[in-house]
Write a protein that holds these residues in place. Structure first.
Motif, PDB file in Angstrom:
ATOM      1  N   TYR A  93       0.815  -1.365  -0.216  1.00  0.00           N
ATOM      2  CA  TYR A  93      -0.157  -0.197   0.250  1.00  0.00           C
ATOM      3  C   TYR A  93       1.082   0.806  -0.136  1.00  0.00           C
ATOM      4  O   TYR A  93       0.507   2.228  -0.674  1.00  0.00           O
ATOM      5  CB  TYR A  93      -1.248  -0.093   1.348  1.00  0.00           C
ATOM      6  N   GLN A  94       1.831   1.558   0.520  1.00  0.00           N
ATOM      7  CA  GLN A  94       3.111   2.193   0.953  1.00  0.00           C
ATOM      8  C   GLN A  94       3.281   2.536  -0.217  1.00  0.00           C
ATOM      9  O   GLN A  94       3.674   3.349  -0.927  1.00  0.00           O
ATOM     10  CB  GLN A  94       3.505   2.019   2.216  1.00  0.00           C
ATOM     11  N   LYS A  95       4.245   1.599  -1.485  1.00  0.00           N
ATOM     12  CA  LYS A  95       4.772   1.783  -2.633  1.00  0.00           C
ATOM     13  C   LYS A  95       3.572   2.089  -3.643  1.00  0.00           C
ATOM     14  O   LYS A  95       4.640   2.730  -4.412  1.00  0.00           O
ATOM     15  CB  LYS A  95       5.051   0.163  -2.951  1.00  0.00           C
ATOM     16  N   LEU A  96       2.354   1.476  -3.442  1.00  0.00           N
ATOM     17  CA  LEU A  96       1.749   1.728  -4.528  1.00  0.00           C
ATOM     18  C   LEU A  96       1.346   2.897  -4.388  1.00  0.00           C
ATOM     19  O   LEU A  96       0.425   3.610  -5.764  1.00  0.00           O
ATOM     20  CB  LEU A  96       0.117   0.775  -4.802  1.00  0.00           C
ATOM     21  N   ALA A  97       0.532   3.664  -3.366  1.00  0.00           N
ATOM     22  CA  ALA A  97      -0.297   4.580  -3.335  1.00  0.00           C
ATOM     23  C   ALA A  97       0.426   5.148  -1.465  1.00  0.00           C
ATOM     24  O   ALA A  97       0.045   5.242  -1.307  1.00  0.00           O
ATOM     25  CB  ALA A  97      -1.690   4.215  -2.887  1.00  0.00           C
ATOM     26  N   PRO A  98       1.171   6.213  -2.421  1.00  0.00           N
ATOM     27  CA  PRO A  98       1.879   7.383  -1.051  1.00  0.00           C
ATOM     28  C   PRO A  98       0.931   7.791  -0.717  1.00  0.00           C
ATOM     29  O   PRO A  98       1.366   8.344   0.059  1.00  0.00           O
ATOM     30  CB  PRO A  98       3.953   7.157  -1.690  1.00  0.00           C
ATOM     31  N   SER A  99       0.435   8.508  -1.523  1.00  0.00           N
ATOM     32  CA  SER A  99      -0.687   9.309  -1.035  1.00  0.00           C
ATOM     33  C   SER A  99      -1.724   9.711  -1.218  1.00  0.00           C
ATOM     34  O   SER A  99      -2.531  10.078  -0.788  1.00  0.00           O
ATOM     35  CB  SER A  99      -0.788  10.373  -2.918  1.00  0.00           C
TER      36      SER A  99
END
Length: 1170
Positions: free
Chosen positions: A664-670
């Motif tokens: 989740y942090q890698k794909l959707a950092p925003s």
């Protein structure tokens, strides 16, 4: 004696009617002022007479006389205009009978206050001049000047005196009294007239303007002979003759032949400040008159340049002809006047009839009402003053509208790649200059034919010589041959014409061959150079896409002043008159992709209420902006950053596990809401791909089964596609998606989503199973892959965005700056200075720049606004709300719009930051097939500023923004309103009304323009191509929204879920004033010959991202973006140096020159004042 009279309000239903008759001893007017004496009693009208004595002005009429030959006065254009003119309360129209004009002395002619009179064959112009001397009416067209118009020599003399460009010419006067003007020397390929040499081709015109026998002489190198033009006879306007010698009797004008594009431009003025222009096929081309299905000559729409508008003004004033037609030739980058026709009307244009009557009526009343003591004042039209109420309650002038728009609905794009090494491909690559850049794009029919010939020859050799060295795979060559043959087949309806507009072949030089095998290319790598051949086809704009673009163009008018009025049954009439009265400076740019260009043409058709086919509109009105990457990009040439992003994206999506917190942090950092939701739907990317692959297999099996069924073997799908072609699409995806190693090619996910979205929308009637499940899963995957390919974190998004759209950003900045600079530049020009001192003047105008492009530019431009540092979310609450809204938008669908609007507050100091005000708006485009309740909710179009909470609207405002407000948080149920105008034929029409809804709980107003429809109207049946465009403007209340539903959902209303169910500032938002609600809906669209029975989905209305930006703020932001982009991307910097360097502007000068030419400044750009 009798006369033909039109009185207002005397027909049934309040419509004007024409009355014939008054006896010979009766007079239609009186000696006093040329008016009928209303005080004379008539039988049974004594009481009316007494009332008239009490109020003499109540029946006082301005009599407009029409003095012309009956063929002209009874013509359809004249009748249409006079009917509208009679709707003026104080105007009566009297048509002089032809027998009176020809037989009676002028003192027996009807009396009038204003005279419209013009010469035609058989008309006694001398008598008309005598009548004017006797009665002194107001003249619409000067009669003495009409003598000059009959002589081409005088016409050319006057044009020359006015400084209007003419073709080079000489006059041959065969007059015995002036032998010095009759020197003609004729040679084989040229003539010498009074010492002036004219090489063939040249034009020979009789000096008498009534003589239409104009000859064009051709050089012997072109075959010689001449083209003989004449007044249209049936469907011919000229014939070719082998005669090459000039005429030896009569006087003629000889002039240079101007090389045009085969069209003549006809300009029609109504006063110096209004002109309508259209083009027709030049009679010199082949002599065949182009006619439509109704037998009318085909005319194409034309936009006049600023210089041409000034020419129209000069012609109107120089010849003293208010209603005047003249001909323009556009050649070599200039416009030349070649003929002035005098009194002339446009044929078959309801908008022109309305405009003409309005302009003439106001002109007559303005001149005569004071003299005749008629209580009339010129009406203040909303579009006459381009001022609108801003969201803060003040009044500002709209100065500029910039929109970047994605193309409309298209057929699925398809692609095939193959590595080629045969010498014939290398020869082709060299022939068209591929080695200069290492890349080559082939789109022209001749080029594609050469590729097809190579493919055929290689396949033939493969059959004849099995051992020959042909390295191309047979299956790939066969596919290449099949696609190109399909494109050039007789059945042109499948994917369009073999014309280069919907397919192309790209060749890229690989010095060491292809680096590694792909899912498509599994041959072992070979040494030596090769070419990567990429064949692309499909991607054609569909009939639904055309409807979407046209409806959006029609709705777009409503942003302009006067957009609230119902004008001849058209919405947004203000823009139409604004455009025709020179006060709209419009340019439309499109990338070189066919679907983008046709979208731009369809949008222009709706925006300007044009008629006819899209091709002539495209040719005449849409500029191709394929230089320096302004709107085009080579999607196969990825930046290093984009390549890294794709690789990382593919690695994450290949893991056979449930998404972890780290993923989740890698794909959707925003923490984008749309991304997080899609990842939750997917859970495990590999297992989801397994499901998608299984569903594709099921789909292809179903299609094969249908093909085996004799009943459906020849079934025609949407846009003339066949089941066999549909199977080819899906079979290729089935092969390519899953490789032999069992891994999935993630790059095919957008194509899968593309195809299932298309079939769900357009081929739902097939009843294929599990299509909605395939749509749901592929959409969830695509909602991750597509936006993240443009960058995963902020830095990557900006880096990729700079590579795509820095030229476009610079052009937008230039548009805003030029609008700001226009006033200072105009004041230095003596002519325009007189007309630019106030907003009522023609020197003031609204600049519109429309940029049509593909998904990559829209994603990139939006990334720049979101992540480039325009505003700080922490410090600006409205921007934070906008960013939250954008984070919830999962797809930038067809017809996505980014709109920038610039306003000017004329009450502020010119040097003040508050002088210019910028608003930023956005729409995610077309509504998806099955979006249901998951639609993100915006905050409306132009919501009121918080600073206006306690502020009262200015007393002078056109609209009072403080009355009749709706409940802020209650869903406003859309309502259906349609009204047809009797003036419109075969066209949908609508009534535009400003509605108010009262509520005691809030202090803001709601206005609806064409409120959206949630109930089905009788005109909106779920069949054919009838589509509803939900409004251009959001009707969203805070907490709810009411854009028009998808047609498949007609009859039911879906309240939208709140965007931020846990938002901490939601309650605070509800305390803000409700938005100003705009929504537009339309009746069923006529099919116009479109095939298929597909529904056209609605388009999401515009949502305001921010509405209180200063021009300085935006300009500084765009400057910083360009500088940052140049610093981080040296490649882009090099390409931009030629585009934007102040000392080397060759690339941009074509734009800059157009921009400066389009402004009312017709003098050279002034030097900076020291």
């Amino acid at each position: 004696m009798s006369h033909f009279e039109c009185r207002p309000g005397t027909g049934r239903g309040g419509l004007p009617r024409f009355l014939v008759g008054c006896d010979d001893d009766e007079s239609p007017g009186s000696e006093d002022g040329g008016m009928r004496s209303d005080s004379e009693p008539r039988d049974g009208e004594e009481e009316e007479e007494e009332e008239e004595e009490e109020d003499p002005s109540s029946e006082r009429q301005v009599v407009v006389g029409i003095c012309s030959m009956m063929k002209k006065s009874k013509s359809k254009p004249m009748t249409q205009i006079l009917e509208r003119l009679c709707k003026f309360e104080y105007i009566t129209v009297v048509i002089f009978p032809e027998e009176v004009i020809l037989s009676e002395p002028v003192d027996k002619w009807p009396l009038c206050d204003c005279l419209i009179s013009f010469h035609s064959k058989g008309f006694p112009l001398d008598k008309a001049v005598s009548y004017v001397q006797l009665r002194s009416p107001l003249l619409i067209n000067d009669l003495n000047m009409q003598y000059f118009i009959q002589d081409r020599r005088e016409v050319y003399r006057i044009l020359q005196e006015e400084g209007i460009d003419l073709p080079r010419y000489a006059v041959l006067n065969r007059d015995p009294d002036r032998p010095e003007e009759c020197n003609l020397v004729e040679c084989e390929d040229h003539v010498e007239v009074n010492g002036e040499v004219f090489h063939k081709p040249f034009v020979e015109k009789p000096v008498c303007a009534e003589d239409h026998n104009v000859y064009i002489y051709y050089p012997t190198s072109a075959g010689g002979g001449s083209q003989r033009l004449f007044r249209k006879i049936g469907s011919r306007s000229s014939v070719y003759s082998p005669e090459s010698s000039v005429r030896k009797t009569g006087s003629y004008i000889y002039e240079e032949f101007m090389p045009t594009d085969g069209t003549d431009v006809k300009v029609y003025t109504v006063g110096p400040d209004y002109a309508h222009a259209e083009a027709r096929k030049s009679p010199a081309l082949d002599g065949k008159v182009e006619r439509d299905s109704e037998g009318k000559e085909i005319r194409y729409p034309v936009m006049l340049t600023a210089m041409e508008k000034l020419v129209a003004r000069k012609v109107c004033l120089a010849f003293k002809q208010t209603v005047c037609g003249f001909d323009l030739l556009r050649a070599n980058g200039h416009s030349f006047v070649c003929d002035v026709n005098g009194f002339s009307f446009v044929k078959n244009s309801m908008k022109y009839y309305d405009d003409c009557a309005k302009v003439l009526g106001n002109m007559v009343m303005r001149e005569l009402a004071p003299q005749l003591h008629i209580p009339w004042s010129i009406p203040m039209e909303a579009e006459d003053i381009p001022i609108v109420p801003t969201t803060s309650g003040s009044m500002m002038e709209l100065r500029c509208v910039i929109a970047v728009v994605r193309h409309g609905d298209r057929t699925p794009k398809q692609k095939m790649k193959m590595e080629v090494r045969n010498a014939m491909f290398f020869d082709l690559f060299e022939k068209y200059g591929g080695y200069k850049s290492g890349k080559l794009k082939l789109k022209k029919p001749k080029q594609l034919q050469e590729v097809l010939d190579i493919a055929r020859q290689l396949l033939l050799e493969l059959v004849q010589h099995n051992d020959c060295e042909i390295e191309e795979k047979k299956s790939k060559l066969e596919q290449l041959k099949t696609v190109l043959e399909m494109e050039s087949s007789v059945n042109e309806n499948q994917y369009g014409h073999f014309s280069g507009i919907n397919r192309k072949v790209q060749l890229t030089y690989l010095p060491n061959g292809q680096p590694k095998a792909s899912s498509e290319e599994e041959d072992s790598q070979r040494e030596g150079p090769s070419l990567l051949l990429v064949l692309k086809w499909g991607g054609e704009l569909t009939p639904a896409g055309r409807v979407q673009a046209e409806e959006l163009g029609r709705a777009f008018r409503c942003m302009y002043p006067g957009g609230q009025g119902d004008y001849a049954g058209f919405p947004g009439c203000g823009l139409l008159r604004l455009h025709s009265t020179y006060r709209h400076d419009l340019k439309i740019y499109a990338s070189d992709e066919g679907r983008v260009q046709m979208t731009a043409a369809a949008f222009a058709k709706g925006l300007l209420a044009l008629e006819g086919e899209l091709t002539p509109i495209l040719v005449q009105m849409v500029k191709s902006a394929n230089m320096n990457g302004l709107l085009d990009s080579d999607s196969d040439s990825l930046t290093d950053c984009q390549q890294r992003v794709k690789t990382r994206l593919h690695e994450i999506m290949q893991k056979d596990r449930i998404f972890s917190e780290e993923d989740y942090q890698k794909l959707a950092p925003s923490c984008s809401l749309s991304l997080v939701n899609s990842m939750k739907i997917i859970s495990n990317p590999v297992s989801t791909c397994d499901k998608v692959y299984t569903l594709i297999q099921s789909l292809t099996r179903q299609i094969r089964k249908r093909l085996e069924d004799p009943k459906s073997a020849d079934l025609q799908l949407y846009h003339s596609e066949t089941l066999e072609l549909m199977l080819q699409r899906w079979s290729k995806l089935e092969r390519d998606f899953r490789t032999k190693s069992g891994r999935y090619d993630i790059s095919k996910i957008p194509d899968i989503y593309d195809c299932i979205k298309y079939d769900t929308q357009h081929n739902a009637s097939l009843g294929l199973e599990d299509t909605l499940e395939l749509l749901r899963l592929s959409r969830a995957l695509a909602d991750i892959i597509i936006p993240q390919e443009y960058g995963i974190n902020r830095e990557e998004k900006l880096d990729i965005a700079y590579a795509y759209c820095l030229p476009l950003v610079k052009k937008i900045q230039l548009d805003l700056q030029r609008t700001h600079e226009d006033e200072a530049v105009n004041k230095l020009h003596p002519l325009w200075f007189r007309y630019s001192r106030g907003v009522m003047s023609p020197g003031r105008h609204v600049r519109t720049r429309l940029y049509f492009t593909s998904e990559s530019h829209v994603h990139s431009l939006l990334s720049i606004f979101r992540y480039g540092g325009l505003l700080n979310e922490e410090k600006d609450e409205q921007w934070k709300q906008a960013m939250d809204y954008l984070n919830a938008v999962s797809e930038l669908n067809y017809m996505t719009q980014i709109v920038i609007m610039l306003y000017e507050d004329n009450n502020k100091d010119p040097s003040s930051e508050e002088r210019f005000h910028v608003e930023l708006h956005f729409s995610p485009g077309v509504k998806g097939c099955e979006e249901g309740d998951n639609v993100p909710m915006g905050f409306g179009f132009r919501p009121a500023s918080s600073e206006n909470k306690e502020k009262q609207t200015d007393p002078g405002s056109l609209e009072d923004l403080s009355q009749d407000e709706p409940d802020r948080a209650v869903l406003i149920e859309p309502i259906s309103m349609q009204k047809r105008s009797p003036l419109i034929r075969n066209r949908k029409a609508g009534s535009m009304e400003v509605l108010s809804e009262s509520s005691s709980s809030s202090r803001a107003s709601a206005y609806r323009l064409f409120p959206s429809c949630s109930r089905q109207s009788p005109e909106m049946k779920p069949s054919g191509l009838g589509g509803i465009c939900s409004g251009l403007f959001s009707a969203a209340g805070l907490g709810a929204s009411s854009s028009a539903p998808n047609l498949q959902e007609l009859g039911q209303t879906h309240p939208k879920k709140p965007l931020f169910p846990r938002s901490s500032h939601r309650d605070e938002l509800l305390s803000m004033p409700a938005v100003k609600r705009f929504s537009v809906s339309f009746a069923r669209h006529p099919t116009n010959g479109f095939e298929g029975c597909s529904m056209v989905p609605s388009i999401y209305p515009l949502e305001t991202l921010h509405n209180s930006l200063s021009l300085k703020q935006v300009d500084e932001f765009l400057t910083a973006v360009c500088e940052s982009g140049g610093d981080t991307n040296s490649k882009t910097l090099k390409s931009l140096s030629a585009l934007f360097d102040s000392k080397s502007q060759q690339s941009l000068d074509s734009y800059a020159q157009e921009e400066s030419a389009s402004t009312p400044s017709h003098a050279p750009r002034p030097r900076p004042l020291v």
